[in-house]
Design a protein around this motif. Structure first.
Motif, PDB file in Angstrom:
ATOM      1  N   GLY A 143     -10.890  -3.889 -12.906  1.00  0.00           N
ATOM      2  CA  GLY A 143      -9.519  -4.385 -12.944  1.00  0.00           C
ATOM      3  C   GLY A 143      -8.835  -3.909 -11.683  1.00  0.00           C
ATOM      4  N   VAL A 144      -8.394  -4.831 -10.839  1.00  0.00           N
ATOM      5  CA  VAL A 144      -7.883  -4.496  -9.509  1.00  0.00           C
ATOM      6  C   VAL A 144      -6.407  -4.859  -9.415  1.00  0.00           C
ATOM      7  N   HIS A 145      -5.601  -3.896  -9.014  1.00  0.00           N
ATOM      8  CA  HIS A 145      -4.186  -4.192  -8.745  1.00  0.00           C
ATOM      9  C   HIS A 145      -3.884  -3.825  -7.298  1.00  0.00           C
ATOM     10  N   CYS A 146      -3.964  -4.844  -6.435  1.00  0.00           N
ATOM     11  CA  CYS A 146      -3.675  -4.661  -5.010  1.00  0.00           C
ATOM     12  C   CYS A 146      -2.494  -5.513  -4.591  1.00  0.00           C
ATOM     13  N   ASN A 147      -1.647  -5.860  -5.571  1.00  0.00           N
ATOM     14  CA  ASN A 147      -0.540  -6.798  -5.341  1.00  0.00           C
ATOM     15  C   ASN A 147      -1.101  -8.143  -4.900  1.00  0.00           C
ATOM     16  N   LEU A 148      -0.481  -8.811  -3.945  1.00  0.00           N
ATOM     17  CA  LEU A 148      -0.936 -10.143  -3.551  1.00  0.00           C
ATOM     18  C   LEU A 148      -2.349 -10.073  -2.984  1.00  0.00           C
ATOM     19  N   ALA A 149      -3.239 -10.872  -3.543  1.00  0.00           N
ATOM     20  CA  ALA A 149      -4.620 -10.923  -3.073  1.00  0.00           C
ATOM     21  C   ALA A 149      -4.720 -11.954  -1.963  1.00  0.00           C
ATOM     22  N   VAL A 150      -4.787 -11.513  -0.713  1.00  0.00           N
ATOM     23  CA  VAL A 150      -4.805 -12.443   0.413  1.00  0.00           C
ATOM     24  C   VAL A 150      -6.066 -13.300   0.386  1.00  0.00           C
ATOM     25  N   GLN A 155     -24.590  -5.310 -12.022  1.00  0.00           N
ATOM     26  CA  GLN A 155     -23.737  -6.492 -12.050  1.00  0.00           C
ATOM     27  C   GLN A 155     -22.294  -6.023 -11.915  1.00  0.00           C
ATOM     28  N   ILE A 156     -21.545  -6.654 -11.033  1.00  0.00           N
ATOM     29  CA  ILE A 156     -20.156  -6.250 -10.816  1.00  0.00           C
ATOM     30  C   ILE A 156     -19.254  -7.462 -11.001  1.00  0.00           C
ATOM     31  N   ASP A 157     -18.370  -7.392 -11.981  1.00  0.00           N
ATOM     32  CA  ASP A 157     -17.404  -8.451 -12.252  1.00  0.00           C
ATOM     33  C   ASP A 157     -16.025  -7.963 -11.822  1.00  0.00           C
ATOM     34  N   VAL A 158     -15.386  -8.711 -10.948  1.00  0.00           N
ATOM     35  CA  VAL A 158     -14.110  -8.298 -10.369  1.00  0.00           C
ATOM     36  C   VAL A 158     -12.994  -9.194 -10.882  1.00  0.00           C
ATOM     37  N   HIS A 159     -11.949  -8.569 -11.403  1.00  0.00           N
ATOM     38  CA  HIS A 159     -10.793  -9.294 -11.929  1.00  0.00           C
ATOM     39  C   HIS A 159      -9.537  -8.705 -11.288  1.00  0.00           C
ATOM     40  N   ILE A 160      -8.684  -9.583 -10.780  1.00  0.00           N
ATOM     41  CA  ILE A 160      -7.514  -9.164 -10.012  1.00  0.00           C
ATOM     42  C   ILE A 160      -6.242  -9.431 -10.803  1.00  0.00           C
ATOM     43  N   VAL A 161      -5.408  -8.422 -10.916  1.00  0.00           N
ATOM     44  CA  VAL A 161      -4.116  -8.585 -11.587  1.00  0.00           C
ATOM     45  C   VAL A 161      -3.230  -9.477 -10.729  1.00  0.00           C
ATOM     46  N   PRO A 162      -2.736 -10.592 -11.245  1.00  0.00           N
ATOM     47  CA  PRO A 162      -1.884 -11.481 -10.447  1.00  0.00           C
ATOM     48  C   PRO A 162      -0.598 -10.773 -10.019  1.00  0.00           C
ATOM     49  N   SER A 163      -0.206 -10.998  -8.781  1.00  0.00           N
ATOM     50  CA  SER A 163       1.023 -10.378  -8.276  1.00  0.00           C
ATOM     51  C   SER A 163       1.470 -11.121  -7.025  1.00  0.00           C
ATOM     52  N   GLN A 164       2.761 -11.163  -6.802  1.00  0.00           N
ATOM     53  CA  GLN A 164       3.323 -11.741  -5.589  1.00  0.00           C
ATOM     54  C   GLN A 164       3.931 -10.673  -4.686  1.00  0.00           C
ATOM     55  N   ASP A 165       3.767  -9.414  -5.048  1.00  0.00           N
ATOM     56  CA  ASP A 165       4.307  -8.332  -4.232  1.00  0.00           C
ATOM     57  C   ASP A 165       3.471  -8.154  -2.966  1.00  0.00           C
ATOM     58  N   ALA A 166       4.044  -7.480  -1.987  1.00  0.00           N
ATOM     59  CA  ALA A 166       3.362  -7.272  -0.712  1.00  0.00           C
ATOM     60  C   ALA A 166       2.014  -6.608  -0.925  1.00  0.00           C
ATOM     61  N   PRO A 167       0.975  -7.101  -0.258  1.00  0.00           N
ATOM     62  CA  PRO A 167      -0.382  -6.600  -0.512  1.00  0.00           C
ATOM     63  C   PRO A 167      -0.554  -5.135  -0.133  1.00  0.00           C
ATOM     64  N   THR A 168      -1.444  -4.475  -0.850  1.00  0.00           N
ATOM     65  CA  THR A 168      -1.814  -3.094  -0.552  1.00  0.00           C
ATOM     66  C   THR A 168      -3.267  -3.056  -0.090  1.00  0.00           C
ATOM     67  N   GLY A 169      -3.789  -1.861   0.202  1.00  0.00           N
ATOM     68  CA  GLY A 169      -5.104  -1.738   0.830  1.00  0.00           C
ATOM     69  C   GLY A 169      -6.270  -1.985  -0.098  1.00  0.00           C
ATOM     70  N   ILE A 224      -4.246  -5.148   6.095  1.00  0.00           N
ATOM     71  CA  ILE A 224      -3.446  -6.181   5.446  1.00  0.00           C
ATOM     72  C   ILE A 224      -2.106  -5.619   4.995  1.00  0.00           C
ATOM     73  N   ALA A 225      -2.127  -4.398   4.461  1.00  0.00           N
ATOM     74  CA  ALA A 225      -0.893  -3.796   3.967  1.00  0.00           C
ATOM     75  C   ALA A 225       0.169  -3.707   5.067  1.00  0.00           C
TER      76      ALA A 225
END
Length: 737
Positions: free
Chosen positions: A630-637, A688-702, A130-131
């Motif tokens: 807490g996940v920071h992958c930029n834009l979450a496709v 139990q795994i709870d996933v939360h994504i940091v909102p971002s509009q930057d180009a996605p990373t891996g 994706i990146a």
């Protein structure tokens, strides 16, 4: 370091790309319609330096619009569980304004047009799908849409600006409508626009939304075809008796009992990886081939190869770690001697097997002037070239069909193309013995665990000094291990000053610390390879447990201590850590009796993952109950894919902590052979795994790999709170802590 080694790999590859963006359109052969593909100018320095005309490849198509309105997206990677079979079609479908109900996907064969636009080779790795292909696939979709609009405008004799698109339909003045399928043939004759305007991200219909996977139904109902299911007409099955020690030879063998087994067709000696020799048993099916192999009488010659002993090797590594190695990073350590508090630690990491659920396999149909492969390849460019060289053919004479694979974690992307070369060597021997037709080579689970490639064994030695306020004033560090790049085409780019960049990735950053780092490259007769998240599999554990230990030595909260040390320029680390802390209730929530939190944060492949875990001790062993990410992958496709990646990677990371999760060798022979003695996590161990994504509009990373590294250190930090013991080994060993 992250994925820089792939950039070096791109330079090492024979890259044949255009120096400027070119495009090709062609009419679909049998069904009619629009086929659109294009060539990007490659991300390697070699590609950028080129000044050749655009190269036209066949079939070089990324999207196929058929008369029945179906839109088929060609995925230029391997799908082996990570979700690209859905995510990349989402990207094209959004820019194309396709109707998602009509979208399909196919895996691309080996071809130049499908090379990664950054790596300059067709490969699935480095969490780069994706990146690297997000913009590439957006532009394909936008150009296809423009061509469909142009076809409709010509048909209606109106200006294209008067037309718009929606869910697979072009809408013109007066409400006139034409489906993409009805326009496909005419669109194929339209000129490809040199430039297109991509959508504003606010207009995305699919990207950023949780989308069910296109392959979910086929996989959940057993209809999905994997490499093991491929069976061209007349296919025979081959299994190989590999030498017990890597690189050993066959002294002599007796195949009489093997040939007496019903269904066995032939028994042939072949070359295998690392200069060794093996015996291939070819039969009508897997079971007679395996029975035939079991019946072989073989005497092995191991006299010329090193016989590694894991215990002795670890002792040698520990001794070597006490001495300075090749310099990777320099810092002043003069304050270490007079530090108010000191931390000294030695960490031990074993070899690890990839152990995908679908073992290695490759089907080969070798003829005089051609070779056809069906293989779940992560490395189509290299595997196609290796197959050609082995068969004595040109790469263009080799057709490599990429088939769905059941996991890989790096094992299906090998610089030596070991299992592909082995399969072609079997086909060569089969043909030379007077046979014809396809041969499918199958490795058993035991074959792969005992004779595959491994994550290298490592030792880390750290000496850290803190002042009276708990500040780190000196950090001297040494790493010992095998290089995964030495002896490969990537060595010239990835080994600098004697240091393999993959060995030290993840060390130091994001923390503002005076780190003096050296490395020793050891040699051993054990094949080693990248393993999901590469160097971060061990460096994250070391960094995040030592930072945690420093926080406790300083008498400070581990989260607050991290935030103080994280350089302000690493805003994504702060954001991921803050999100995980907030969602977990760290420091605020009342946990069940005997439960504690552990924390870790790490960046790999340009994505930052922070974990807050909840753990306890049960029957004398650590138990992981909950993971908040807490996940920071930029834009979450595709948020659903990201959630699944975190779940899978965290579970795999948990697996590295379990007793028995180690590959060991005695007298050069791998001691483990299956999941009975090489431990992987079971269903009852899934937290139990709870996933939360940091909102971002930057180009996605891996996302394929980053979820693994921080799990084990977060768990280990929780275990310290529970037991007072600092764990210095993976898998966990409380007895020696």
């Amino acid at each position: 370091m992250r994925a820089e080694w792939f950039k070096g790999a791109a330079e090492a590859a024979a890259v044949n790309v255009s120096s400027r963006r070119g495009f090709l359109k062609a009419g679909a052969a049998a069904t009619g319609g629009l086929v659109l593909g294009f060539v990007l100018p490659g991300g390697s320095r070699l590609a950028r330096a080129a000044d050749a005309k655009p190269v036209v490849y066949a079939p070089n198509a990324f999207v196929r619009v058929a008369p029945d309105n179906t839109v088929t997206v060609i995925v230029n990677r391997l799908e082996f569980g990570q979700g690209v079979h859905t995510a990349l079609p989402m990207v094209i479908a959004d820019e194309l304004d396709a109707d998602w109900a009509q979208v399909r996907s196919e895996l691309a064969p080996a071809a130049d047009v499908y090379k990664d636009p950054v790596f300059g080779m067709q490969i699935t790795g480095g969490s780069g799908t994706i990146a690297h292909s997000f913009t590439q696939y957006r532009e394909v979709g936008a150009r296809a849409r423009a061509m469909l609009v142009a076809a409709a405008a010509q048909q209606w004799q109106v200006d294209p600006s008067q037309c718009r698109t929606e869910k697979g339909v072009v809408i013109g003045p007066g409400g006139r409508k034409a489906t993409y399928g009805s326009l496909a043939d005419a669109a194929a004759k339209m000129p490809v626009p040199e430039t297109v305007v991509l959508k504003d991200q606010k207009a995305f219909r699919y990207v950023g939304k949780p989308m069910a996977r296109l392959d979910a139904r086929a996989k959940s109902t057993g209809r999905q075809q994997f490499g093991l299911d491929v069976k061209p007409a007349g296919t025979k099955v081959a299994v190989v008796a590999h030498p017990p020690v890597f690189g050993a030879k066959v002294a002599k063998f007796d195949a009489a009992k093997a040939k007496a087994i019903r269904g066995v067709v032939d028994v042939l000696e072949i070359p295998v990886d690392r200069g060794g020799r093996g015996i291939a048993v070819i039969a009508d099916g897997y079971w007679p081939a395996k029975q035939g192999r079991d019946a072989l009488a073989i005497e092995w010659d191991t006299s010329a190869v090193e016989k590694v002993d894991s215990a002795k090797q670890m002792a040698q590594f520990i001794a070597l770690a006490k001495t300075p190695g090749a310099v990777a990073r320099q810092a002043d350590t003069s304050k270490l001697a007079g530090a108010a508090k000191k931390i000294s630690a030695v960490y031990e990491f074993p070899y690890l097997a990839h152990a995908p659920m679908e073992p290695i396999n490759c089907t080969v149909d070798l003829k005089d002037d051609s070779c056809t492969l069906w293989v779940g390849s992560q490395y189509q460019t290299g595997d196609q070239a290796a197959a050609a060289a082995t068969a004595g053919l040109k790469p263009e004479q080799v057709t490599l069909h990429t088939v769905m694979a059941g996991g890989g974690f790096g094992r299906r992307a090998v610089p030596s193309s070991d299992f592909v070369v082995e399969a072609v060597n079997i086909a060569k021997a089969w043909k030379a013995a007077g046979h014809q037709g396809p041969v499918k080579m199958i490795w058993s689970r035991e074959d792969d665990i005992k004779g595959g490639y491994y994550r290298p064994s490592h030792v880390h030695r750290a000496d850290i000094g803190l002042d009276a306020q708990g500040n780190i004033v000196a950090w001297d560090h040494a790493i010992v291990g095998q290089s995964i790049m030495a002896g490969t085409p990537f060595e010239a780019f990835m080994v600098k000053n004697g240091v393999d960049g993959t060995m030290i990735e993840g060390m130091g950053e994001p923390y503002a610390i005076p780190l003096n780092l050296t490395a020793h490259t050891a040699k051993a007769n054990v094949p080693v390879l990248w393993w999901r998240s590469v160097g971060s599999t061990h460096t994250a554990f070391v960094m995040e447990t030592l930072i945690d230990e420093a926080a406790h030595a300083a008498g400070q909260d581990p989260v607050a201590y991290r935030k103080k040390l994280i350089d302000p320029k690493h805003a994504r680390h702060h954001a991921a850590l803050d999100l995980a802390v907030a969602k977990s209730g760290y420091g605020k929530a009342r946990l069940p009796k005997g439960h504690v939190h552990g924390v870790a944060v790490h960046e790999s492949f340009n994505t930052v993952i922070a974990y807050v875990v909840e753990a306890s001790m049960k029957d004398g062993a650590p138990k992981l109950h909950k993971v908040t990410a807490g996940v920071h992958c930029n834009l979450a496709v595709n948020p659903l894919t990201i959630e699944a990646q975190i779940q899978g990677a965290a579970l795999m990371g948990l697996g590295t902590t379990l007793p028995g999760a180690a590959i060991t060798l005695k007298d050069g022979v791998v001691e483990q052979q299956n999941f009975g003695d090489y431990v992987v996590p079971r269903m009852n161990e899934m937290p139990q795994i709870d996933v939360h994504i940091v909102p971002s509009q930057d180009a996605p990373t891996g996302m394929g790999e980053p979820g693994l590294p921080p799990l084990a250190p977060a768990f280990a930090n929780a275990v310290f709170k529970l037991t007072g013991k600092r764990l210095r080994k993976l898998p966990f060993d409380l007895a020696s802590a």
